[in-house]
Design an enzyme around this catalytic site. Sequence first.
Site, mmCIF file in Angstrom:
data_model
loop_
_atom_site.group_PDB
_atom_site.id
_atom_site.type_symbol
_atom_site.label_atom_id
_atom_site.label_comp_id
_atom_site.label_asym_id
_atom_site.label_seq_id
_atom_site.Cartn_x
_atom_site.Cartn_y
_atom_site.Cartn_z
ATOM 1 N N GLY A 22 0.774 -1.232 0.000
ATOM 2 C CA GLY A 22 0.000 0.000 0.000
ATOM 3 C C GLY A 22 0.803 1.278 0.000
ATOM 4 O O GLY A 22 1.809 1.411 -0.710
ATOM 5 N N GLU A 49 11.595 -7.131 0.498
ATOM 6 C CA GLU A 49 12.783 -7.635 -0.203
ATOM 7 C C GLU A 49 12.564 -7.613 -1.713
ATOM 8 O O GLU A 49 13.457 -7.246 -2.479
ATOM 9 C CB GLU A 49 13.142 -9.044 0.283
ATOM 10 C CG GLU A 49 13.928 -9.015 1.590
ATOM 11 C CD GLU A 49 13.881 -10.332 2.356
ATOM 12 O OE1 GLU A 49 13.263 -11.316 1.862
ATOM 13 O OE2 GLU A 49 14.466 -10.368 3.461
ATOM 14 N N TYR A 166 -11.484 3.185 15.089
ATOM 15 C CA TYR A 166 -10.376 3.568 14.201
ATOM 16 C C TYR A 166 -10.289 5.096 14.115
ATOM 17 O O TYR A 166 -9.205 5.687 14.215
ATOM 18 C CB TYR A 166 -10.598 2.966 12.813
ATOM 19 C CG TYR A 166 -9.671 3.513 11.750
ATOM 20 C CD1 TYR A 166 -8.341 3.115 11.689
ATOM 21 C CD2 TYR A 166 -10.137 4.418 10.794
ATOM 22 C CE1 TYR A 166 -7.486 3.619 10.707
ATOM 23 C CE2 TYR A 166 -9.291 4.919 9.811
ATOM 24 C CZ TYR A 166 -7.971 4.511 9.775
ATOM 25 O OH TYR A 166 -7.130 5.015 8.797
ATOM 26 N N GLU A 202 -6.841 3.491 -2.672
ATOM 27 C CA GLU A 202 -6.991 2.111 -3.138
ATOM 28 C C GLU A 202 -5.786 1.268 -2.735
ATOM 29 O O GLU A 202 -4.740 1.284 -3.382
ATOM 30 C CB GLU A 202 -7.149 2.104 -4.663
ATOM 31 C CG GLU A 202 -7.770 0.836 -5.202
ATOM 32 C CD GLU A 202 -7.994 0.913 -6.698
ATOM 33 O OE1 GLU A 202 -7.723 -0.086 -7.362
ATOM 34 O OE2 GLU A 202 -8.419 1.977 -7.191
#
Length: 260
Positions: A22, A49, A166, A202
């Site tokens: 993200g 990685e 949240y 998104e």
Amino acid sequence: GRTGAMERWTGRVALVTGASVGIGAAVARALVQHGMKVVGCARSVDKIEKLAAECQSAGYPGTLIPYKCDLSNEEEILSMFSAIRTLHQGVDVCINNAGLARPEPLLSGKTEGWRTMIDVNVMAVSICTREAYQSMKERNIDDGHIININSMNGHSVVPQSVVHFYSATKYAVTALTEGLRQELREARTHIRATCISPGLVETGFAFKLHDNDPERAAATYESIRCLKAEDMANAVIYVLSAPPHVQIGDIQMRPTEQVS
């Protein structure tokens, strides 16, 4: 131009939390493109990685250093900062990006979901901020930057019970960022504090929130044309490239089509 303004960050060290996916991954990539040494941390480093290898083969001037860290565990955060001190001197830019939502309403939610949100969205942000500042202070770094990835949910409470707790953690981020700005000023430093507050971006975020209802998660992103992780990365570059006398306090950004 903007590129010139980013030149002073060449070769310097940025910590990006939640760098595996993200917004975090997009920000890490953008900073490597601008020649920074980026320590990207997450619980699963395999994706970081892979991103590091992509950056290298693309010939970006910076480097991405993957680091495994569970941000809900203070000891792991502290040992990460001590490893950064040993290997790379310290942190000049700290991007507190890691965050999550659990679908736990106030009237019926599970305590553990609330606690997870507090630990990652509030405590980890505060611990990383403190440690980044101490790292800057001990090296007399006066031009560092701490950027918190906030949310529009940190500025208004929407009538969706699954994001109420949240939202409370993101209101905390709003207060913490302003408190930090005041303390940095009182300490007579020129270290800057900023938060970036997006609406819908998104990413995999909604899929984590609605983990038992992938259709609902997908619908979240399909209803309108959302912000992209790259839009957030561009905002971070804008914030970092502002001239020394300019401190951007908060960037509130929404998809043009977003309602609330």
